[in-house]
Enzyme design. Structure first.
Site, PDB file in Angstrom:
ATOM      1  CB  CYS A 117      -7.806  38.327  24.447  1.00 39.26           C
ATOM      2  SG  CYS A 117      -7.511  38.635  27.041  1.00 39.26           S
ATOM      3  CG  ASP A 150     -25.461  56.360  -0.528  1.00 39.63           C
ATOM      4  OD1 ASP A 150     -26.870  57.241   0.478  1.00 39.63           O
ATOM      5  OD2 ASP A 150     -25.819  57.755  -1.809  1.00 39.63           O
ATOM      6  CG  ASP A 157     -30.133  56.331   2.503  1.00 37.40           C
ATOM      7  OD1 ASP A 157     -31.511  57.115   2.812  1.00 37.40           O
ATOM      8  OD2 ASP A 157     -29.884  56.518   1.616  1.00 37.40           O
ATOM      9  CB  CYS A 185      -6.585  43.794  27.989  1.00 38.30           C
ATOM     10  SG  CYS A 185      -5.665  41.803  28.050  1.00 38.30           S
ATOM     11  CG  ASP A 211     -27.292  56.709   4.968  1.00 41.10           C
ATOM     12  OD1 ASP A 211     -28.088  57.074   5.569  1.00 41.10           O
ATOM     13  OD2 ASP A 211     -26.675  56.873   4.281  1.00 41.10           O
TER      14      ASP A 211
END
Length: 740
Positions: free
Chosen positions: A21, A630, A434, A24, A634
């Site tokens: 978690c 894409d 984009d 930690c 990017d």
């Protein structure tokens, strides 16, 4: 010179196993920061990595690793030369056998304990035999984490899981061995009084362990998939380079100043400068733009880009970690590492809830004993408190909603990578998109044919299309495809000559045809010049064609907008998102596309690292940013964003660096993804509220003896059923595409 002025800081990234978690991660970060010589420590629970900046004269990786291990966690080693090291795979390897044992033994335990038709004499002993490996071995990670946390004075969800399951198991063992739970007269649900206290809860503890292991397994798989982005990025580069003398060497052996040859269709080995030859280079993997860049002697080229036509001789100017590709990889890595550790809602609740429950359990035991009741009564009430508080519903609240939500997303062509994505959408209020391949098709198309006076359009298309048919240039392919789409049959050619970066010459049906730049043509008629200038002013590409020493027409080529982009942008605006288009293309072209789809804010002419800067600037202004893209260019921005959305028709690197993937490539799915994620998060928050409210209402009843452990277990089961049923409502989610 003093030592203070010569101090150099190093940075190391260490994989960390054993974190369960966010607390930690915070504990490790605090421990590392306290070491002498450590200038900064960032432990990311989402990626399970620790990034430490340190003074090499005061400490080193060995001391950092030792500190992490002293805190109760492990730092798995990997061979230095193993580019495919997979630290996340080790966690999956550890979880699989535990999950298998929990399923194979836990489900039969549940069936023989809860299904009347499967009841038989002394079934409790069989349940004991089946449940013991599940609770003690399959559930070992929870028990170990509890011990580690308690050693450092903290509690987490693991604490309740461990104490609740162990309490149910221990009480069941006591009941079975000493209180006669297997005797026929003690079967069934009983309350306080005499031997009726005896009952076993092996199935409760076993199923809790099974369900929570299943949730952790799915979480580990999601992290493993996302960790492949950097390796996929670096594999895009060329493996070998061909020197001028004909020798072929590994790219890693190239030195600055070496000259190497790049033939048509080959990847450029490393960043460099062209010293001989001319060609068109496809740099779309860096810029995302579809039109190759014409290069000649003196031009700069980049590693991993593709030489599309002529032969080039390149002199290396940057190698190894200094190349543009390597810099992009570092941007992705840094952006992923800078994400805040995932703060799970259940862990935040348990930070207060767990200590309170433990305190209530202790007070319950003491109160019953002080009031003079038998130890059996006191212990039974205490066990009821721990069982009723055992966080089965809290543990199911998030993973069940995630599983249903992600399953519904898959049906809609949306891949969601992990629960942290859902939390990221909670405050997203800006979308950076984009242009090429996201809003537009990402490939050149013939959009208009300009014809000079006295020239037949069909004749122009046949002659120019036939000449361009022998070229592999994207613009040439667009003209050829456009001619065929308009119903023209292309002719055979002769004497084809490709002048790299300028145009082509060919003989079509005995006539010499020229297609290319203005300076290849003879005189350009004024009417044709006016039309061409108007098209260029809109950011479109214009290619001229002519014969007999005169320009006869021109072809307007452009990257076209996807049919669904306007509707997609309208949906994003309806969701309240500010939209910004960021592209490496020129301002005129970018502004035309933005106006067509309804985007007001445009940032044009940017490089990959500048896209990251745009995202960071929006974040600095208080925006929570989603990035939709894409291409490789990017990937750093997708990783930096609060929410990364990759178009599934794009590159693997963009997809792996993102949080959400739109498989269909339809931009409208971006709005669907945001809406679905927000809806899933709302379901999770509702689940957590009711699971927590159930505990708040039931714990006092158990403490005062109004709920036996059996009824407590049944109530806990009901709360779990409610959580699952509430999560299943997500199956009815309708996409914006279905509603439109």
């Amino acid at each position: 010179m003093s030592s203070e002025t010569t101090t150099e800081l190093d940075r190391v990234d260490l994989p960390v196993q054993g974190m369960t978690c966010a607390s930690c991660a915070a504990r490790i970060e605090k421990g590392l920061a306290a070491l002498p010589g450590v200038a900064g420590a960032n432990v990311n629970f989402g990626t399970h990595r620790a990034t430490v900046t340190y003074d090499r004269g005061s400490t080193g990786p060995g001391a950092l690793t030792e500190k992490i291990e002293n805190l109760g966690y492990t730092v798995p080693g990997a061979p230095a030369e193993d580019d495919d090291a997979d630290p996340e795979g080790a966690e999956l390897h550890s979880l699989r056998p535990r999950l298998a044992v929990a399923a194979l033994l836990g489900i039969p335990t549940l069936l023989i304990s809860m299904v009347p038709g499967l009841d038989f004499d002394n079934w409790q002993w069989v349940a004991f035999a089946l449940a013991t490996p599940v609770i003690l071995w399959a559930g070992y990670p929870f028990h170990r984490a509890t011990v580690v946390n308690l050693r450092h004075g903290t509690t987490t969800m693991d604490t309740l899981i461990s104490l609740g399951t162990l309490a149910a198991y221990v009480w069941s063992v006591v009941s079975l061995f000493f209180l006669g739970a297997a005797d026929e007269e003690t079967m069934g649900i009983r309350f306080f009084g005499g031997s009726g206290d005896a009952h076993v809860y092996f199935e409760t503890a076993s199923i809790i362990i099974l369900l929570l292991l299943l949730g952790r397994y799915f979480e580990a798989r999601a992290r493993r998939r996302s960790s492949h982005a950097l390796r996929a990025l670096m594999k895009m580069g060329a493996k070998t380079a061909r020197l001028e003398n004909g020798d072929e060497i590994p790219v890693a052996s190239l030195q600055v100043g070496d000259r190497f040859v790049v033939r048509p269709g080959e990847k450029i080995a490393t960043d460099g400068r062209v010293v001989d030859g001319a060609s068109a280079v496809d740099i779309s993997m860096l810029t995302g733009e579809p039109v190759p860049v014409e290069v000649e002697a003196g031009a700069e080229v980049f590693g991993a880009t593709v030489n599309t036509s002529g032969r080039l001789v390149v002199e290396a100017t940057k190698v190894g970690s200094e190349t543009v590709l390597a810099q992009i990889a570092r941007l992705v890595e840094q952006a992923q590492g800078s994400k805040a550790p995932v703060q799970r809602l259940a862990d935040r609740i348990s930070a207060v809830f767990v200590p309170v429950v433990l305190g209530v359990g202790a007070v319950t035991l003491a109160a019953w004993l002080l009031l003079g009741y038998p130890a059996g009564h006191a212990f039974t009430a205490t066990v009821a408190v721990l069982i009723i508080a055992c966080p089965c519903a809290l543990g199911l609240a998030t993973p069940t909603a995630i599983m249903v939500g992600t399953g519904r997303g898959a049906q809609l062509g949306i891949v969601i990578k992990g629960g942290e994505v859902l939390e990221a959408t909670r405050t997203v209020d800006a979308a950076v998109l984009d242009k090429t391949g996201t809003i537009t098709e990402g490939k050149m198309r013939l959009v208009d044919v300009l014809v000079a006076s006295g020239t037949d359009e069909g004749e122009l298309l046949v002659r120019a299309g036939s000449a361009e048919d022998a070229s592999e240039h994207p613009i040439a392919r667009a003209i050829t495809a456009g001619a065929r789409e308009r119903g023209h049959e292309l002719a055979a050619i002769a004497e084809f000559v490709n002048e790299a970066g300028v145009g082509v010459r060919a003989r079509v049906n005995g006539t010499a045809i020229v297609v290319g730049r203005r300076d290849l043509m003879g005189p350009v008629p004024p009417d044709l010049e006016r039309q061409a200038a108007a098209a260029e002013a809109e950011g479109k590409t214009v290619v001229f064609a002519g014969w007999d020493g005169e320009a006869r027409g021109a072809f307007v080529v452009a990257d076209t907008i996807k049919p669904t982009s306007r509707q997609a942008l309208a949906a994003l605006h309806h969701l309240g998102l500010l939209t910004v288009m960021v592209t490496g293309d020129q301002e005129v072209t970018a502004r035309r596309v933005a106006d067509d789809v309804g985007i007001r804010e445009v940032v044009a002419g940017v490089l990959p690292n500048q896209k990251v800067d745009v995202v960071r600037d929006l974040q600095a202004r208080g925006r929570h940013v989603a990035v939709v893209g894409d291409g490789v260019n990017d990937a750093p921005a997708l990783a930096q964003a609060d929410l990364g959305i990759a178009i599934g028709t794009g590159t693997d690197v963009a997809i792996e660096a993102s949080d959400l993937t739109l498989v269909s490539g339809d931009l409208r799915a971006a709005a669907d993804a945001v809406a679905l994620s927000r809806r899933t998060l709302a379901i999770i928050k509702g689940n957590l509220f009711w699971a927590f409210a159930y505990n708040v209402a039931a714990i006092p009843l158990a403490a005062v003896g109004l709920l036996s452990p059996v009824i407590a277990a049944a109530a806990m089961g009901f709360s779990s059923v409610f959580v699952v049923t509430n999560s299943l409502r997500l199956r009815r989610f309708r996409s914006l595409r279905q509603l439109s």
